[in-house]
Scaffold this active site. Structure first.
Site, PDB file in Angstrom:
ATOM      1  N   SER A  80       0.823  -1.202   0.000  1.00 22.35           N
ATOM      2  CA  SER A  80       0.000   0.000   0.000  1.00 22.35           C
ATOM      3  C   SER A  80       0.867   1.266   0.000  1.00 22.35           C
ATOM      4  O   SER A  80       1.681   1.447  -0.908  1.00 22.35           O
ATOM      5  CB  SER A  80      -0.970  -0.040   1.190  1.00 22.35           C
ATOM      6  OG  SER A  80      -2.010   0.886   1.030  1.00 22.35           O
ATOM      7  N   ASP A 193      -5.971  -3.525  -2.118  1.00 21.98           N
ATOM      8  CA  ASP A 193      -4.902  -3.161  -1.187  1.00 21.98           C
ATOM      9  C   ASP A 193      -4.212  -4.367  -0.541  1.00 21.98           C
ATOM     10  O   ASP A 193      -4.870  -5.265   0.003  1.00 21.98           O
ATOM     11  CB  ASP A 193      -5.494  -2.270  -0.099  1.00 21.98           C
ATOM     12  CG  ASP A 193      -4.444  -1.486   0.658  1.00 21.98           C
ATOM     13  OD1 ASP A 193      -3.634  -2.107   1.368  1.00 21.98           O
ATOM     14  OD2 ASP A 193      -4.436  -0.248   0.526  1.00 21.98           O
TER      15      ASP A 193
END
Length: 304
Positions: A80, A193
């Protein structure tokens, strides 16, 4: 054998080497992308940068501190926000250059809001183009430091590592918070993510050949405040879900650096300078610990 024959043979050998050199170089560059290279003088060091949305800016400060202590990784693994910072670091940006870019960049440079999209508010194309343009369109396997971006396969929930190919697309996949980003599709698979399955991907660094892992965990936990907007609620939920998993993964590292970012919300992108400063001060405190443990790791080798 005559002098003329020797000359001709040497010339043919030289031409053969020149002809095959590009192939040999290409093979060396792509033999094992995303692997920590072997080192004769010490352990293969991995820097693992965890997820954390705006708190990820503190990764830049930690990198500045490690640079000042002359601690350089042989492998970078990021999830991320950690994938975004890690991509720039692997591409050759210094901590100071990343700080300047982070302070200067505007939301419009990396956020493209979708119109009428049902699966997310942000398209993600602008982020992908921003990364690729800044890193001169270099694929992952050609970066100065081996790099792995971590994402989650949406259909199966399995971890996915990107070790070659489009750098901007890999970062985009790793940063695609469900409900916020529209999941990008890569080879007919959608990704979200990486923090969902590997918020601090230490195990991935180990599997890639790292002997010594420095993990940066910015998941300080949510503030004791009620989130007001949709994005704030999503990120608040991420903070809650990721805390235990991040702690569990980080325990497998040799050194864990945890910047104290709890007093600032993970959605506060206006606090970039503060996050970077927190990361740098924490990294400066931990740099001697890293140096000491690296020295201890080398000591048995020297005695042997």
């Amino acid at each position: 054998m005559s002098e003329s024959s020797n000359h001709d043979r040497n010339r043919r050998n030289s031409l053969r080497m020149l002809a095959t050199a590009p192939l040999l170089l290409a093979g060396a560059a792509s033999a094992q992308p995303g692997k920590a290279p072997a080192r004769a003088d010490g352990p293969r060091v991995a820097l693992v940068l965890g997820s954390g949305s705006a708190r990820g800016f503190s990764h830049i400060g930690v990198i500045k501190a490690l640079e000042a202590a002359r601690i350089k990784p042989d492998l970078i693994v990021g999830t991320s926000a950690g994938a975004l910072v890690g991509a720039f670091y692997a591409a050759g940006f210094t901590g100071a250059q990343m700080e300047e870019l982070a302070i200067r960049v505007k939301d419009i440079d990396i956020v493209d809001m979708g119109t009428g999209a049902k699966r997310g508010m942000v398209m993600g194309d602008t982020l992908q183009m921003f990364v690729n343009k800044a890193t001169r369109e270099r694929p992952i396997e050609s970066l100065g430091i081996p790099f792995i971006a971590v994402a989650t396969q949406l259909r199966t929930g399995e971890v996915k590592t990107f070790r070659s190919g489009d750098l901007g697309l890999a970062v985009r996949a790793s940063c695609s918070v469900p409900g916020v980003f529209i999941p990008p599709k890569i080879n007919d698979q959608e990704y979200v993510d990486g923090g969902l399955v590997a918020p601090v991907p230490v195990r991935i660094a180990r599997d890639a050949g790292a002997d010594f892992v420095i993990a940066v965990d910015v998941s300080s936990g949510p503030l004791n405040a009620t989130p007001v907007g949709i994005y704030e609620q999503v990120m608040h939920s991420f903070d809650i879900m990721g805390r235990s998993l991040a702690k569990l993964e980080a325990e497998q590292a040799d050194v864990v650096i945890r910047p104290d970012t709890a007093r600032i919300a993970s959605t506060d992108f206006n606090a970039r300078a503060a996050f970077i400063q927190i990361g740098q001060s924490t990294g400066t405190r931990f740099a001697p610990v890293v140096q000491e443990k690296l020295a201890a790791w080398r000591a048995p080798k020297k005695r042997a």
